[in-house]
Scaffold this active site. Structure first.
Site: not given
Length: 431
Positions: A134, A152, A186
């Site tokens: 994406v 990020e 993350c």
């Protein structure tokens, strides 16, 4: 807690960071004064992920508003309900200090909403947190408008345990790195590099701790669950593909490795331990984002081999090395391809909000938070190292953990002296 620290750090240091920075002029321009001045972009467009919905909504609002920008945030379709509640907090906060509450706007929807935000001519910069796939689409959408982007894009962070690290202390860090937020993190520890001479003992101890994890709904709080559900059911199928591929190619599945069908309501994947991971397995190259601990054995306790194996991966967000020698840990960390590095600790770089956060390679580019480049955190005082407080170490007592963290937050961030004293008492009781 991270959001509180973001607020404290920004309020304390923000004006200094945004102040003019004077630069040398050279002999030919000695009669001139030269400086850099920071100018607001105007409108920041933020596309926020679904994990940590409170922090990831407020994160760029805090820094964006402080630096003179308006902020439009597109939240994940999976966090639309909570975003409405959090949005009211933002509006009331802006009103309380006499600012226009319309400076921050929150939009919901699916991919078309995000695409519209990226292509909007009134939006001057895009900050995106999400997957590399994406992220590429965001970058392509911004390119025709020459619009700057910060991407990020997650990671496969290495957590290294050298043979001279103390086994009894690193076990808790391994658990925290792999299972915090059910692995939906993350900068989660997606690859554990354990040196050969301690690997078997490590696996024996860590398997017992993983098997002891309690999984289920955290509500009511008396349930005392250690590991919750996956946000998306489809993620379970993806994780299963990665685990099955690894086992097919020679990895050893110690426990877990499948959907938890014993829980009737919800979407749960069992806490999993898998070892013998090699670079030809998908699970070593693709982000898992689930409750899976992947262990890589480092042959012959060889630092050089360890570094080569770590860097044989397209992601590079952050990294951690545990060693009895700080000098050795720093030497290994200096050669790891990542946006951040921590010695003898895990995940604390993001708690230092004066440091920049962002990665390299498939983890994206651009930074947010602090103004510098690669983030490094090491021990300041010899022999003094962080340990995980027992109330928030696995297995977790929910009430004790909540009392501990609430007291810690009040001790550090509450401005009332009386509340700080009460917080100290609460810490003592919960510890």
């Amino acid at each position: 807690m991270t959001t509180c620290e973001k607020l404290r750090c920004t309020v304390t240091n923000g004006e200094q960071w945004l102040d003019r920075q004077y630069r040398p002029t050279g002999i030919m321009m000695a009669h001139k004064t030269a400086y850099v001045e920071y100018v607001p972009y105007g409108v920041l467009g933020v596309i926020a992920p679904w994990n940590y919905p409170f922090h990831n909504l407020l994160n760029h609002v805090i820094s964006g508003i402080f630096s003179g920008n308006a902020v439009v945030t597109k939240v994940s379709e999976h966090t639309s309900w909570s975003a409405r509640y959090f949005g009211e907090i933002i509006r009331k906060s802006l009103e309380a200090v006499g600012m226009d509450p319309n400076l921050v706007q929150i939009i919901t929807g699916f991919a078309d909403s995000g695409s519209s935000l990226v292509s909007c001519l009134d939006v001057d910069k895009i900050i995106f947190t999400g997957s590399p796939g994406v992220g590429r689409k965001v970058m392509a959408g911004a390119a025709p408008h020459l619009k700057p982007v910060v991407l990020e894009l997650g990671g496969k962070d290495p957590l290294v345990f050298c043979e001279d690290a103390k086994l009894d202390t690193i076990l808790s860090w391994a658990m925290r790195g792999s299972f915090q937020n059910c692995g939906q993190n993350c900068c989660g520890a997606e690859r554990l590099f354990v040196y050969e001479s301690i690997c078997d003992e490590f696996l024996d101890h860590i398997e017992k701790r993983i098997r002891a994890l309690r999984q289920g709904s955290p509500l009511p709080s008396s349930n005392n669950m250690d590991c919750g559900a996956m946000v998306m059911d489809s993620q379970i199928d993806f994780i299963q593909e990665l685990v099955d591929d690894a086992v097919k190619k020679g990895a050893k599945l110690h426990c877990g490795g499948k959907r938890n069908d014993s829980i009737q309501c919800g979407q749960f994947y069992e806490p999993t331990l898998i070892s013998g991971i090699t670079s030809n397995m998908r699970i070593s190259q693709e982000e898992v984002f689930g409750p899976v601990m992947c262990v890589v054995r480092v042959p012959s306790n060889d630092d050089e081999q360890c570094i080569r194996m770590i860097n044989d991966c397209p992601f590079g967000l952050s990294s951690s090395v545990f060693s009895g020698s700080l000098k050795r840990a720093e030497a290994i960390g200096a050669r790891i391809r990542s946006g951040a590095f921590t010695a003898n600790d895990y995940g604390v770089g993001y708690m230092v909000q004066s440091l920049p956060f962002g990665g390299v390679g498939e983890s994206g580019f651009g930074k947010f938070s602090g103004p510098e480049e690669r983030s490094i955190v090491v021990d300041r005082i010899p022999g003094v190292r962080t340990s995980i407080p027992s109330p928030i170490d696995y297995p977790i007592d929910s009430n004790q953990a909540m009392n501990f963290t609430s007291s810690l937050l009040n001790l550090i961030y509450n401005e009332s002296l009386m509340q700080k004293i009460i917080a100290i008492i609460g810490l003592v009781k919960s510890a």
